[in-house]
Scaffold this active site. Structure first.
Site, PDB file in Angstrom:
ATOM      1  N   HIS A  52    -107.913  23.720 -53.147  1.00 10.61           N
ATOM      2  CA  HIS A  52    -107.024  24.606 -53.358  1.00 10.61           C
ATOM      3  C   HIS A  52    -106.561  24.522 -54.946  1.00 10.61           C
ATOM      4  CE1 HIS A  52    -102.772  26.324 -52.393  1.00 10.61           C
ATOM      5  NE2 HIS A  52    -103.298  27.226 -53.137  1.00 10.61           N
ATOM      6  N   ARG A  69     -91.930  34.463 -47.174  1.00 11.62           N
ATOM      7  CA  ARG A  69     -91.039  33.160 -47.189  1.00 11.62           C
ATOM      8  C   ARG A  69     -89.523  33.216 -46.790  1.00 11.62           C
ATOM      9  NH1 ARG A  69     -92.303  28.180 -48.096  1.00 11.62           N
ATOM     10  NH2 ARG A  69     -94.632  28.697 -48.727  1.00 11.62           N
ATOM     11  N   ASP A  89    -107.041  -8.199 -31.359  1.00  8.91           N
ATOM     12  CA  ASP A  89    -105.939  -8.192 -32.257  1.00  8.91           C
ATOM     13  C   ASP A  89    -106.055  -6.980 -33.103  1.00  8.91           C
ATOM     14  OD1 ASP A  89    -107.989  -8.830 -33.862  1.00  8.91           O
ATOM     15  OD2 ASP A  89    -107.053 -10.596 -34.690  1.00  8.91           O
ATOM     16  N   GLY A  90    -106.887  -6.137 -32.688  1.00  8.24           N
ATOM     17  CA  GLY A  90    -106.852  -4.683 -33.500  1.00  8.24           C
ATOM     18  C   GLY A  90    -107.785  -4.625 -34.733  1.00  8.24           C
ATOM     19  N   GLN A 120    -103.111  17.333 -49.980  1.00  7.24           N
ATOM     20  CA  GLN A 120    -102.039  16.884 -50.854  1.00  7.24           C
ATOM     21  C   GLN A 120    -102.751  16.729 -52.305  1.00  7.24           C
ATOM     22  OE1 GLN A 120     -98.845  16.038 -49.670  1.00  7.24           O
ATOM     23  NE2 GLN A 120     -98.112  15.164 -51.403  1.00  7.24           N
ATOM     24  N   LYS A 176     -97.684  36.825 -46.361  1.00  7.14           N
ATOM     25  CA  LYS A 176     -96.705  35.534 -45.886  1.00  7.14           C
ATOM     26  C   LYS A 176     -95.320  35.762 -46.382  1.00  7.14           C
ATOM     27  CE  LYS A 176     -99.515  31.848 -44.369  1.00  7.14           C
ATOM     28  NZ  LYS A 176    -100.281  30.508 -44.720  1.00  7.14           N
ATOM     29  N   ASP A 205    -110.050  31.129 -40.939  1.00  8.74           N
ATOM     30  CA  ASP A 205    -109.459  30.398 -42.056  1.00  8.74           C
ATOM     31  C   ASP A 205    -110.413  29.049 -42.184  1.00  8.74           C
ATOM     32  OD1 ASP A 205    -107.539  29.101 -43.379  1.00  8.74           O
ATOM     33  OD2 ASP A 205    -105.827  29.690 -42.067  1.00  8.74           O
ATOM     34  N   ASP A 256    -104.166  34.812 -45.885  1.00 11.84           N
ATOM     35  CA  ASP A 256    -103.095  34.966 -47.016  1.00 11.84           C
ATOM     36  C   ASP A 256    -103.798  35.474 -48.201  1.00 11.84           C
ATOM     37  OD1 ASP A 256    -104.466  32.636 -47.985  1.00 11.84           O
ATOM     38  OD2 ASP A 256    -102.818  31.208 -47.168  1.00 11.84           O
TER      39      ASP A 256
END
Lengths: 298, 298
Positions: free
Chosen positions: B130, B194, B37-38, B96, B192, B219, B169
């Protein structure tokens, strides 16, 4: 406890719609998508400030669903929601309810803890309570359980003439007898004969003569559907009428549904897990259960 | 802080092996499989009583991995483990890092909270920091970060004659300059440009004359690989030498890797995410970082 906003996780739009209508609440918008790297993106497009929110998410095939669900609950709080509840028509991870072998994860408890941390309350339909007496043994938040037995009985009474209700095992007898009583039909339960460690054989010897009756196999969950499939085949082999299979939650792992249909059964489920076999509507009863939760409102 | 048992989540056996060897620790066994059933089934086949445990799990394509990982941590505690740490060579959900639009989930924070609740400490390689200055802004447990820059520089020095290091960048300039200095090579960063809301164009005007040098694009993460792919194409169009792409974490969404290879690049990554492009071994450095965590031992 009347939520003023309902949020549907993908696939739960129908349930959320019925619930929102019952409470004169609005449907909130949640954008949910996957980034190319497989991470989830979520965004509420509804003001949640000081609102009581119910997120509707059935938890079949749960691994993909639980993380975004936890994100949604945490984000709703950050956005100012006063209360965040969960309506899970199917509640997953209830079957691993004990450490059967040393070292095993008792995932029912771990999931209960994650959901209890994330939500203020939980409403669900017939959770698989086998070794637990109630959800409160593992959930630390208020919970309400909706029972589908009388809805299933109504369906049987309306759609099956001369039914004989058949439960999967002696453990299910109490529940099966309730369905049968409400349906005004006789009932019996199957005997499982254990052959070694993994193999279980179904015996229908105690079924006696079904006669002119239509066998109605009932269970709470159809997952692999093996027990039902074997029973359907035994009954057909005896020349009994084509059986009807009725379950609360139709998970239908792999080709379980197709195999049951191919074996000659009619298969009917409640709409806790969205499936072509859904014929018994529990959303109205879910809405009533919400009203009985005593959680402070907005 | 020396774990006496290392547990590899599926695919992390190599990292766990190197780490265990560095500490004279044992590899613990965790059985992990899916029910029809997962749902996930987990079982530790190793006595964890009063032991300090490190679970090794790289978190690329994280949604399938995080729930079983949380189950493993909670179960280890129930089974008596004294401390449960996480070694995540790649740490997911770091991008995020802010609510860019109203209503968005800041998933970096939600994941940090789930992992901080489940584990006693965390070791990872170059998390995508970041807008956060350090992991401690969102993680409430001790963390150690391994930097791959000098290992990448070593690889470039050994394998690329006459390199010109090129960063994606201006934000990456500090990190790129470190790699270049260690590699004894000059560097530059791309501009970069935009174009509207979503489109970003790469300019290599400021690259000047690459001359006899081999362009080495560096990167931290290759996900869709679009920036690298466009740069590779622009360099090839100018007639420069075939570029080398070097990244810490090769996620390679969809056909990102194949496209880079097809465009004529050589692609090299650290072994934080298991991939055919892995050429830079960070496991030894990971082992050293573990030793610098001041968490009580068993």
């Amino acid at each position: 406890m009347t939520p003023s906003i309902f949020i549907a996780m993908p696939g739960n739009e129908a349930a959320a719609g019925t619930l929102a209508k019952a409470y004169g609440a609005t449907i909130g918008q949640l954008e949910l998508r996957a980034f190319p790297d497989g991470e989830s993106y979520l965004r509420f497009d509804t003001d949640l400030t000081r609102r009581t929110l119910a997120i509707v998410c059935s938890l079949d095939r749960p691994n993909d669903k639980i993380l975004p669900l936890l994100f949604a609950a945490a984000t709703a709080r950050e956005l100012g929601a006063a209360k965040v509840g969960l309506v899970a028509p199917y509640l997953a991870y209830m079957r691993q309810d004990r450490r059967f072998k040393p070292g095993e994860a008792v995932t029912s408890r771990e999931v209960a803890q994650l959901l209890s941390n994330a939500f203020d309350w939980l409403v669900t339909v017939d959770p698989h309570l086998h070794r637990y007496g109630s959800l409160s043994e593992i959930y630390s938040i208020p919970t309400r359980v909706v029972h589908a037995a009388s809805l299933m009985a109504d369906w049987i009474k309306t759609n099956v003439a001369n039914a004989l209700i058949i439960g999967p095992d002696s453990e299910s007898e109490q529940w099966v007898s309730t369905v049968a009583k409400d349906a005004g039909a006789p009932y019996t339960v199957l005997e499982k004969v254990r052959r070694g460690d993994r193999e279980v054989e179904i015996s229908i010897r105690n079924l006696g003569d079904v006669g002119e009756r239509t066998p109605v196999l009932v269970d709470d969950i159809i997952s692999t559907g093996r027990t039902m499939l074997e029973t359907v085949r035994l009954l057909k082999a005896r020349g009994d009428a084509a059986p009807v299979c009725v379950a609360v939650h139709g998970l239908f792992a792999a080709d379980a549904y197709e195999m049951l249909i191919k074996a000659g059964a009619r298969v009917v489920t409640c709409n806790t897990v969205r499936h072509t076999s859904n014929a018994i509507d529990v959303h109205g009863t879910l809405a009533k259960a919400l009203g009985t939760l005593s959680v402070s409102t907005d």
